[in-house]
Design an enzyme around this catalytic site. Structure first.
Site, PDB file in Angstrom:
ATOM      1  N   ASP A 315       0.863  -1.169   0.000  1.00  0.00           N
ATOM      2  CA  ASP A 315       0.000   0.000   0.000  1.00  0.00           C
ATOM      3  C   ASP A 315       0.904   1.224   0.000  1.00  0.00           C
ATOM      4  O   ASP A 315       1.881   1.286   0.742  1.00  0.00           O
ATOM      5  CB  ASP A 315      -0.899  -0.003   1.237  1.00  0.00           C
ATOM      6  N   THR A 317       0.455   4.577   0.831  1.00  0.00           N
ATOM      7  CA  THR A 317       0.450   5.446   1.996  1.00  0.00           C
ATOM      8  C   THR A 317       0.901   4.687   3.234  1.00  0.00           C
ATOM      9  O   THR A 317       0.353   3.646   3.577  1.00  0.00           O
ATOM     10  CB  THR A 317      -0.957   6.030   2.234  1.00  0.00           C
ATOM     11  N   ASP A 559      -1.179  -0.119   6.383  1.00  0.00           N
ATOM     12  CA  ASP A 559      -1.377   0.439   7.721  1.00  0.00           C
ATOM     13  C   ASP A 559      -2.812   0.873   7.972  1.00  0.00           C
ATOM     14  O   ASP A 559      -3.205   1.107   9.105  1.00  0.00           O
ATOM     15  CB  ASP A 559      -0.433   1.628   7.956  1.00  0.00           C
TER      16      ASP A 559
END
Length: 816
Positions: A315, A317, A559
């Protein structure tokens, strides 16, 4: 939920429990305390290392020898005890390290008491506590919803229901489920062991053996040996009694005791005691090493899975970027009163996410606005909307341009499309603030929609700092043949720009809204593209499963709460410590300091563990094969077994046990390929047969030469020691300085045993004489040449297997 329960909920009581009420419930044991270890309990560690079938057989043999007064031949019992102690100590050390990290990483629960919101440990939640739920939270106890503002909860990990469930007052929220949208409050109804998650799936947070080929293969070998040891033992015992003069004569003359000793020597040699020990130690040490690098391993054998990873999904970000976002600029497209105040409201909302909070400084709140109706942000739809009471005319929408305006946001011929395309291509994250003339009504909120034609008011841009260690980590994965897929909810152009910044060669990102619904076609697209934008949480999970369906072993990092399902589905889920509690709860690994640079060492640790275990397993399996072969051959040929147990302890300890301990912990970056047991046995079986046949031929020829029993046993011990050392050397290639030291030390120790008089007397070693020496030399040379031939054929066989095996990094594996 029945009406009585619903009526018992006082929706007006928004202050939560008083301190006195909390104390009363704590005193009566109505707390959420529930012990679910992240690593094995002390009893499980002791049981796995001590109370096993083979330890039981060894203990019985050890006791028999003590009763016979042959304590010198019971050294294997001390070695087995040492193995168990070492295994327990190593795992206890790993457990202590992991438990310390788990304590630091423990999730928090948000409750309202005496009108004040506070974060507490989930175990401190009491019955009737008012839980404050926001996106990204994991529900700590079973509860009944009191208030809801677009509250959506994902219960798939408990119920299997894939879609998030809208929760309204009176609905039940299950412990362990994840808040994926909106916010609300809920009153705890069942806590501790009584909660749904703990009664239905309490094992989920405990140590569990990761399903793996390595564990399965070792268990299969142990099962084979376990079934065979009884019949082989009877065959050997019968042969040794026949050699002693027959059953009747042996008992009358007292020679039965030597027959029993010989049988015990044969049986204990068959047991691969150290193989399980080395596997446990390798897992434990690997986890402890990762703990030292601030990587929490929620399941110890997950370290093994790291070696098999050939595709890692990232991912953007919080993984490629630092996760810290800052406001860049606002490009006004249409003048509309109140847009700045609206952004100020978004920034100050209770459920404001990190992006919205960035707006607090540039758009401060002077006079708070009161929302009439609102639709909270959802990761799936990627926008939120609000209508204000004092601004009855209209609805404000804040979200991803493509999700609010569709293809218009990507059309460079429009003012909006040109701005979004230009800004996203520079690596900036973009959001659009839009307005419609129609305010939200209750039906709109329920259907999660806005009506009217949206007008773009402003394009907001945000900057994310790229992690300085990201480029180096991705370079490592390229070198190691691990494919990388970057998947993000952001604009595909933005994601592609970030990917280029960290060294990935991509022209543009793939818009996930165009991903095919067919899983087979989806897998083909994933093989052809590297960067994907506008990916929804469900699509992240589909991407993982599609890669797995094509034979890939997938790691997923992230996250956000929108990554939780994909992380849970992946073979190895890796969460950043800065992420949502729900994401960390389902991950097998947590990067506690959030450093992306740990990922190469995480993968390397897994490869070291499994590659070394495969090499060590060949040692132990070779020993099991030759020991079984000797037992069968000597049983069928009715020959006296050529070793005392104490003599086998020499070869077991110095050619397998001690060096295997070092070999299991040496650096090794070889990527794991399926077929562990086949590759191991393809060497162990022919090598074991060579050793067994060599010793059988030697024994028959030594008997013909008229060597004494002591001379014959000494010659057999020399042959086995030298050939076993050579097997160790062959399997240690390529030879390094450390391996030379290990093998050299073992050879020196063996030489000392055969030359020091006191040791020779203890182990009953005698000079085999000139004829015996020539025979030993001839057998050794022949056996070593045969071992080299076996290794040469084995390496060619393995290369052929690997050539037929799966490709890596970006090429599809053959489907099953």
């Amino acid at each position: 939920m029945d009406q009585a329960t619903a009526d018992s909920i006082d929706a007006d009581d928004v202050r939560g429990l008083t301190a006195a009420a909390v104390a009363e419930r704590v005193a009566s044991g109505q707390t959420n305390a529930y012990a679910a270890d992240t690593s094995r309990s002390a009893w499980n560690i002791v049981r796995a290392n001590v109370f096993t079938l083979f330890n039981g057989i060894v203990a019985a043999c050890f006791l028999v020898l003590l009763l016979l007064g042959r304590w010198q031949d019971a050294l294997f019992g001390v070695a087995a005890l040492s193995n168990a102690v070492i295994g327990c100590v190593q795992e206890f050390r790993a457990k202590a390290a992991l438990d310390r990290l788990a304590l630091l990483n423990a999730p928090r629960a948000r409750v309202r008491r005496d009108g004040v919101d506070a974060e507490i440990a989930p175990g401190d939640v009491v019955r009737d506590d008012l839980l404050v739920l926001r996106a990204g939270d994991q529900v700590p106890a079973d509860a009944t919803v009191v208030a809801s503002q677009g509250l959506q909860i994902d219960e798939s990990m408990l119920t299997g229901e894939s879609d998030a469930v809208d929760k309204r007052p009176g609905d039940e929220a299950l412990s362990g489920s994840i808040v994926v949208g909106g916010d609300g409050t809920a009153r705890a109804t069942r806590v501790g062991a009584a909660s749904y998650a703990n009664t239905f799936a309490s094992e989920a947070k405990k140590f569990q053996l990761v399903s793996s080929e390595l564990r399965t293969s070792i268990d299969r070998v142990l099962k084979w040996v376990g079934w065979g040891i009884g019949p082989v033992g009877l065959l050997v015992l019968n042969a040794q009694m026949m050699v002693a003069g027959g059953w009747t004569e042996a008992f009358q003359q007292g020679t039965w005791s030597q027959a029993v000793v010989n049988t015990i020597a044969a049986l204990t040699a068959m047991i691969p005691l150290g193989l399980v020990l080395m596997t446990s130690i390798a897992f434990a040490v690997g986890a402890a090493r990762l703990a030292g690098k601030k990587v929490l391993v929620n399941e110890l054998p997950a370290v093994e899975g790291l070696a098999r990873v050939d595709v890692i999904c990232l991912d953007k970000t919080g993984t490629l970027t630092a996760g810290e976002i800052r406001f860049d600029d606002a490009l006004t497209l249409t003048e509309r009163d109140g847009w700045r105040e609206t952004l100020g409201w978004y920034s100050a909302a209770d459920d404001a996410n990190a992006t919205a909070r960035c707006l607090r400084d540039p758009f401060p709140v002077d006079s708070p606005l009161e929302p009439a109706r609102r639709i909270p942000f959802s990761s799936a739809r990627k926008w939120s909307a609000v209508s204000f009471a004092e601004r009855a005319a209209g609805t404000w929408i804040l979200g991803a341009p493509e999700m609010v305006f569709g293809d218009r946001a990507a059309d460079a011929d429009t003012e909006l499309g040109a701005a979004v395309t230009r800004l996203a291509s520079s690596g900036r994250r973009t959001l659009v603030l839009a307005h419609t003339a129609t305010p939200l009504d209750d039906d709109d909120v329920a259907a999660e929609r806005f009506r009217g034609e949206p007008v773009p008011v402003a394009v907001l841009t945000f900057i994310e700092a790229v992690r300085p260690d990201a480029a180096g980590a991705l370079a490592f994965f390229r070198e190691q043949g691990v494919g990388v897929r970057v998947i993000s909810g952001d604009n595909p152009r933005t994601v592609a720009a970030i990917a280029r910044e960290v060294g990935l060669e991509v022209a543009e990102g793939y818009d996930a809204r165009r991903l095919p619904e067919d899983d087979v076609e989806l897998g083909r697209v994933l093989e052809e593209h590297t960067v994907f934008g506008r990916v929804t949480p469900d699509q992240k999970k589909r991407i993982v499963t599609a890669l797995q369906a094509r034979g890939h072993v997938v790691a997923m990092t992230g996250d956000g709460v929108n990554d939780a399902l994909a992380i849970k589905t992946a073979d190895i889920g890796i969460a950043m410590n800065s992420g949502a509690a729900a994401t960390k709860a389902v991950a097998r690994l947590v990067l506690l300091d959030g450093r992306f640079s740990h990922l190469p060492s995480v993968v390397a640790e897994g490869r070291q563990v499994i590659a070394n275990i495969e090499r060590v397993s060949m040692l132990f399996l070779t020993k099991t094969v030759y020991a079984t072969g000797l037992a069968v051959l000597f049983g069928v040929l009715v020959m006296e077994f050529p070793f005392l147990p104490r003599q086998l302890s020499i070869t077991d300890g110095l050619t397998i046990g001690i060096p295997a301990f070092f070999l299991a912990l040496l650096p090794n970056t070889q990527r794991y390929v399926p077929g562990f047991l086949k590759r191991s046995l393809s060497f162990a079986i022919p090598a074991g047969i060579v050793i067994a046949v060599s010793l059988t031929v030697y024994t028959r020829l030594a008997m013909d030469l008229g060597l004494s029993v002591a001379q014959l046993r000494t010659g057999a011990t020399i042959i086995l020691a030298i050939v076993a050392i050579w097997v160790l050397t062959v399997l240690s290639r390529p030879i390094t300085r450390v391996k030379v030291l290990v093998v050299g030390a073992m050879f020196i120790a063996l030489t000392a045993i055969f030359t020091v008089p006191a040791l020779g007397e203890f182990f009953q070693l005698q000079d085999p004489g000139e004829d015996g020496a020539w025979l030993v030399t001839a057998v050794v040379v022949t056996a070593l040449a045969a071992i080299e031939a076996v290794r040469f054929a084995h390496r060619r066989f393995v290369r052929r297997l690997l050539a037929q095996g799966p490709a890596i990094a970006g090429t599809a594996r053959p489907t099953k």
